[in-house]
Write a protein that holds these residues in place. Structure first.
Motif, PDB file in Angstrom:
ATOM      1  N   VAL A 161       0.837  -1.209   0.000  1.00 55.32           N
ATOM      2  CA  VAL A 161       0.000   0.000   0.000  1.00 55.32           C
ATOM      3  C   VAL A 161       0.867   1.251   0.000  1.00 55.32           C
ATOM      4  N   GLY A 162       2.140   1.088  -0.416  1.00 50.31           N
ATOM      5  CA  GLY A 162       3.063   2.211  -0.409  1.00 50.31           C
ATOM      6  C   GLY A 162       3.941   2.185   0.827  1.00 50.31           C
ATOM      7  N   THR A 163       4.784   3.178   0.959  1.00 46.34           N
ATOM      8  CA  THR A 163       5.686   3.277   2.119  1.00 46.34           C
ATOM      9  C   THR A 163       5.916   4.733   2.477  1.00 46.34           C
ATOM     10  N   ASN A 164       6.102   4.979   3.769  1.00 43.57           N
ATOM     11  CA  ASN A 164       6.454   6.322   4.242  1.00 43.57           C
ATOM     12  C   ASN A 164       7.945   6.428   4.548  1.00 43.57           C
ATOM     13  N   ASN A 165       8.691   5.395   4.201  1.00 44.31           N
ATOM     14  CA  ASN A 165      10.119   5.376   4.433  1.00 44.31           C
ATOM     15  C   ASN A 165      10.813   6.183   3.323  1.00 44.31           C
ATOM     16  N   GLU A 166      11.313   7.369   3.690  1.00 38.59           N
ATOM     17  CA  GLU A 166      11.901   8.277   2.698  1.00 38.59           C
ATOM     18  C   GLU A 166      13.097   7.644   1.985  1.00 38.59           C
ATOM     19  N   ARG A 178       5.817   3.103  -5.385  1.00 31.63           N
ATOM     20  CA  ARG A 178       6.539   4.314  -4.989  1.00 31.63           C
ATOM     21  C   ARG A 178       5.548   5.443  -4.705  1.00 31.63           C
ATOM     22  N   GLN A 179       4.914   5.341  -3.536  1.00 27.98           N
ATOM     23  CA  GLN A 179       3.968   6.366  -3.107  1.00 27.98           C
ATOM     24  C   GLN A 179       3.810   6.283  -1.593  1.00 27.98           C
ATOM     25  N   ARG A 180       3.195   7.287  -1.001  1.00 28.87           N
ATOM     26  CA  ARG A 180       2.938   7.301   0.429  1.00 28.87           C
ATOM     27  C   ARG A 180       1.961   6.193   0.794  1.00 28.87           C
ATOM     28  N   ARG A 181       2.137   5.660   2.001  1.00 29.59           N
ATOM     29  CA  ARG A 181       1.314   4.541   2.466  1.00 29.59           C
ATOM     30  C   ARG A 181      -0.158   4.938   2.561  1.00 29.59           C
ATOM     31  N   ALA A 182      -1.016   4.104   1.996  1.00 26.77           N
ATOM     32  CA  ALA A 182      -2.467   4.328   2.081  1.00 26.77           C
ATOM     33  C   ALA A 182      -2.950   4.011   3.492  1.00 26.77           C
ATOM     34  N   THR A 183      -3.943   4.732   3.952  1.00 23.50           N
ATOM     35  CA  THR A 183      -4.517   4.509   5.284  1.00 23.50           C
ATOM     36  C   THR A 183      -6.037   4.603   5.190  1.00 23.50           C
ATOM     37  N   GLY A 184      -6.685   4.428   6.335  1.00 23.26           N
ATOM     38  CA  GLY A 184      -8.126   4.646   6.411  1.00 23.26           C
ATOM     39  C   GLY A 184      -8.931   3.732   5.516  1.00 23.26           C
ATOM     40  N   GLN A 185      -9.951   4.300   4.881  1.00 19.99           N
ATOM     41  CA  GLN A 185     -10.891   3.521   4.087  1.00 19.99           C
ATOM     42  C   GLN A 185     -10.218   2.811   2.915  1.00 19.99           C
ATOM     43  N   GLU A 186      -9.280   3.483   2.259  1.00 22.81           N
ATOM     44  CA  GLU A 186      -8.607   2.877   1.111  1.00 22.81           C
ATOM     45  C   GLU A 186      -7.858   1.611   1.537  1.00 22.81           C
ATOM     46  N   TYR A 187      -7.178   1.683   2.680  1.00 25.40           N
ATOM     47  CA  TYR A 187      -6.454   0.529   3.221  1.00 25.40           C
ATOM     48  C   TYR A 187      -7.423  -0.576   3.626  1.00 25.40           C
TER      49      TYR A 187
END
Length: 520
Positions: A161-166, A178-187
């Motif tokens: 679901v992506g990563t927040n690891n820079e 290669r995108q920010r981690r999805a959260t909430g409803q999408e996750y």
């Protein structure tokens, strides 16, 4: 299939071990040198090669390459040399492998499901060639060991679901989304589609093992799907079962019952609270006291200090049962001196937090302080075995999450135990599968702990070991599986009928054999 194809199929390849008859029958003539070694000789040769590597990650990569070439030889080598090879294919080396996965990646193993496949997950599952799937290990890569967010870097099924690891996002070799981690409803929608597709494709009795999810998702997924699917979280439940087993064995050295001891945890995430809850459940079962009462001798310290009643409103839901009536305490050392625990357990993921002052304080009011430094990998361990024995003048009973070598102290050799989840999850999974269990019950985890503790001999205890040698893991797993299956039948959750008369023998018969098959 042709001989050439047979040599390139890791499930059927035997390398030079194909007999002359097999070479003739399967078009292998001329494709192999004339020597026909036994599988045992192949293992001996490979171990000689592996031992020449000085860097553990190189050994790991060699093993993964072997798995891709000759699956049975891989497992044969691993089973025959499990104590030597487990630190290579499991913690601590696998932690480095996860961190560098994008750089060392050569061939895909397992399945990768990303946000791009949303709406098509059932189709993805059907792309996997094996149809008789009994266990799925799934991760979203957000909390690998004590290493944090590693994104799309775990197998066999990665939910990406992506990563927040820079660092990973900037790494040109990163192989994940290669995108920010999805959260909430999408996750939530992606995970729900996955869980629905798993049951639709593989049936009611497929075991889904959640691995290395972040705290909030780990607890939520277990609560959400524990009543509708056969699910198990290794970080919460597996860790808890193996630690409880060690505590049960340690009582033979410490004396008393679980209810007679005080437990202090550093770390109040999924591992810490999972262990604490299983200890409380076992105390409640043994004493018949209410669960809330059983929790009162179990204390947890998180990043803000001792978890106490005055902090309750600001606590995450899984920490609230451990908020006891006590004045605020900021540091672990203060908590040790106030609570005076007999057992100190580290699940913080932060290395060297059991300082000399903390360990010496434990030794000041305990004849045999029980110290469990469980965080992985080795660099994150709360203290080393040498530190624990030295700072307690050799009186500590010690176990860790990652392996430490024996320690020489004042003329005596101390053999530290390893509280390794690999003691539990193979036997637990086998017990669930062989009984056709449809739901995991807490009593099955207790049954697994009891079975593991029963495998600890007096000789082990005399050496200060609260876990049995890992060389016996297949025998240990058979006994755990039998105990778990027996509990499943007792609770009416087993569907494979009639119940086998000898569950240990049946468990052994269900185990994988790495020996080569004969081809006609």
């Amino acid at each position: 299939c042709s001989g050439y194809s047979l040599l390139r199929d890791p499930r059927h390849n035997k390398g030079l071990a194909f007999t002359d008859k097999e070479r003739d029958a399967h078009y292998l003539l001329g494709l192999l040198p004339p020597s026909v070694p036994s599988q045992e000789l192949q293992v001996k040769k490979l171990m000689n090669i592996i031992r020449q590597y000085q860097v553990p990650l190189q050994k790991y990569m060699y093993m993964m390459d072997l798995q891709e070439r000759n699956e049975r030889l891989f497992y044969k080598l691993l089973i025959d040399h499990v104590e030597e090879m487990l630190p290579i294919v499991y913690t601590p080396t696998v932690g480095e492998a996860c961190q560098k996965y994008g750089s060392i990646f050569s061939r895909p193993q397992g399945l990768y499901i990303s946000l791009k496949e949303k709406g098509r997950i059932l189709e993805v599952l059907r792309n996997w060639p094996e149809k008789n799937i009994q266990v799925i290990v799934v991760t979203d890569g957000q909390r690998i060991l004590g290493l944090g967010d590693l994104g799309c870097q775990c197998l066999p099924i990665t939910i990406d679901v992506g990563t927040n690891n820079e660092k990973l996002l900037d790494d040109e070799f990163y192989i994940g989304l290669r995108q920010r981690r999805a959260t909430g409803q999408e996750y939530d929608e992606l995970l729900h589609e996955f869980m629905t597709a798993v049951k639709q494709n593989y049936g009611e009795r497929v075991l889904v093992q959640f691995e290395d999810f972040a705290n909030h998702n780990a607890f939520d997924l277990l609560a959400k799907y524990g009543t509708t699917h056969l699910v198990f979280n290794d970080d919460i439940q597996g860790t808890a079962a193996v630690v409880l087993s060690g505590l049960m064995a340690a009582l033979k050295l410490l004396g008393g019952t679980l209810a007679d001891h005080r437990f202090l945890f550093l770390g109040a995430g999924e591992a810490g609270t999972g262990i604490a809850e299983l200890i409380a459940l076992e105390i409640s079962k043994q004493t018949q006291m209410p669960l809330d009462e059983a929790r009162k001798n179990i204390w947890l310290v998180d990043s803000k200090g001792l978890i106490v009643e005055s902090r309750k409103e600001s606590l995450q839901h899984f920490k609230k049962p451990w908020a006891h009536d006590h004045e605020p305490v900021e540091t672990l050392l203060e908590a040790v001196n106030d609570i005076k625990p007999t057992v100190l357990i580290g699940t913080s993921g932060v290395g060297r937090t059991f300082t000399q002052e903390v360990v010496e304080a434990m030794a000041s009011f305990n004849e045999k302080p029980l110290i469990l430094a469980l965080s992985n990998p080795t660099s994150q361990s709360e203290c080393t075995a040498e530190q624990a024995y030295t700072w307690t003048n050799g009186r500590a009973i010690y176990a860790s999450g990652s392996p430490f070598p024996p320690v020489e102290y004042e003329g005596q050799t101390y053999v530290p135990g390893q509280s390794n989840n690999a003691y539990i999850f193979p036997g637990l999974g086998l017990g669930l599968i062989m009984s056709g269990t449809i739901r995991v019950h807490d009593d099955m985890l207790l049954a697994a702990s009891e079975a593991l503790a029963a495998q600890v001999t007096q000789e082990n205890l005399d050496n200060g070991q609260i876990y049995p040698p890992f060389t016996n893991i297949r025998k240990i797993s058979a006994h755990i599986a039998a105990n778990v299956a027996a509990k499943a039948y007792e609770l009416g959750l087993a569907t494979r009928l009639p119940r086998p008369k000898d569950l240990v023998a049946y468990a052994e018969s269900c185990m994988y054999s790495p020996s080569y098959r004969n081809y006609r």
